[in-house]
Scaffold this motif. Structure first.
Motif, PDB file in Angstrom:
ATOM      1  N   ASP A  24       0.749  -1.150   0.048  1.00 21.66           N
ATOM      2  CA  ASP A  24       0.450   0.134   0.002  1.00 21.66           C
ATOM      3  C   ASP A  24       0.468   0.868  -0.080  1.00 21.66           C
ATOM      4  O   ASP A  24       0.130   2.569  -0.439  1.00 21.66           O
ATOM      5  CB  ASP A  24      -0.773   0.219   1.635  1.00 21.66           C
ATOM      6  N   PHE A  25       2.120   1.951   0.256  1.00 20.30           N
ATOM      7  CA  PHE A  25       3.381   2.598   0.109  1.00 20.30           C
ATOM      8  C   PHE A  25       3.963   2.129  -0.804  1.00 20.30           C
ATOM      9  O   PHE A  25       4.151   3.008  -1.534  1.00 20.30           O
ATOM     10  CB  PHE A  25       3.735   2.634   1.780  1.00 20.30           C
ATOM     11  N   ARG A  29       6.382   4.264  -5.937  1.00 20.25           N
ATOM     12  CA  ARG A  29       6.332   5.161  -5.713  1.00 20.25           C
ATOM     13  C   ARG A  29       7.796   5.365  -5.984  1.00 20.25           C
ATOM     14  O   ARG A  29       8.617   4.665  -6.645  1.00 20.25           O
ATOM     15  CB  ARG A  29       6.284   5.691  -4.099  1.00 20.25           C
ATOM     16  N   GLN A  40       7.628  11.047   2.729  1.00 20.75           N
ATOM     17  CA  GLN A  40       6.295  10.310   2.172  1.00 20.75           C
ATOM     18  C   GLN A  40       5.234   9.490   2.767  1.00 20.75           C
ATOM     19  O   GLN A  40       4.377   9.383   2.865  1.00 20.75           O
ATOM     20  CB  GLN A  40       6.702   9.715   0.273  1.00 20.75           C
ATOM     21  N   TRP A  44       1.396   9.641   4.137  1.00 20.62           N
ATOM     22  CA  TRP A  44       0.587   8.500   3.853  1.00 20.62           C
ATOM     23  C   TRP A  44       0.297   8.056   5.641  1.00 20.62           C
ATOM     24  O   TRP A  44      -0.653   7.243   5.217  1.00 20.62           O
ATOM     25  CB  TRP A  44       1.567   7.264   3.308  1.00 20.62           C
ATOM     26  N   VAL A  48      -3.297   8.543   5.724  1.00 20.66           N
ATOM     27  CA  VAL A  48      -3.684   6.802   4.970  1.00 20.66           C
ATOM     28  C   VAL A  48      -4.001   5.520   5.764  1.00 20.66           C
ATOM     29  O   VAL A  48      -4.780   5.179   6.500  1.00 20.66           O
ATOM     30  CB  VAL A  48      -3.656   6.125   3.765  1.00 20.66           C
TER      31      VAL A  48
END
Length: 91
Positions: A24-25, A29, A40, A44, A48
């Motif tokens: 999910d991260f 990217r 970042q 996140w 999120v």
């Protein structure tokens, strides 16, 4: 903390957060420099990961963490390796 070796069914509980972060991260990217991943990731977490409602508890992750923080104990002091330092002679 390693899962107990006599309970392999708990291994996924320990490893799941790492796959969640990767899926999910990290994936897809790109990062400008060495500081960018930290920035970042912090964003996140705030927008999120920690605001999502946990499927089992039905609570937002950051709310559950805030409720649990007061009951956590401080970490133990770091352990020393080797012999303790000698006391200097006092004159």
């Amino acid at each position: 903390m390693a899962p107990p070796t006599d309970r392999p069914e708990t291994k996924g509980e320990v490893e799941r957060p790492f796959s969640h972060i990767r899926q999910d991260f990290e994936l897809g990217r790109s990062f400008r420099d060495l500081e960018d991943p930290d920035a970042q990731f912090a964003d996140w977490l705030d927008t999120v990961a920690n605001v999502r409602v946990h499927g089992t508890t039905g609570r937002a992750v950051d709310e559950a963490l805030a409720d649990g923080l007061p009951s956590l104990r401080p970490p133990p002091p770091p352990r020393r390796c080797g012999r303790p330092p000698k006391n200097p002679e006092v004159s």
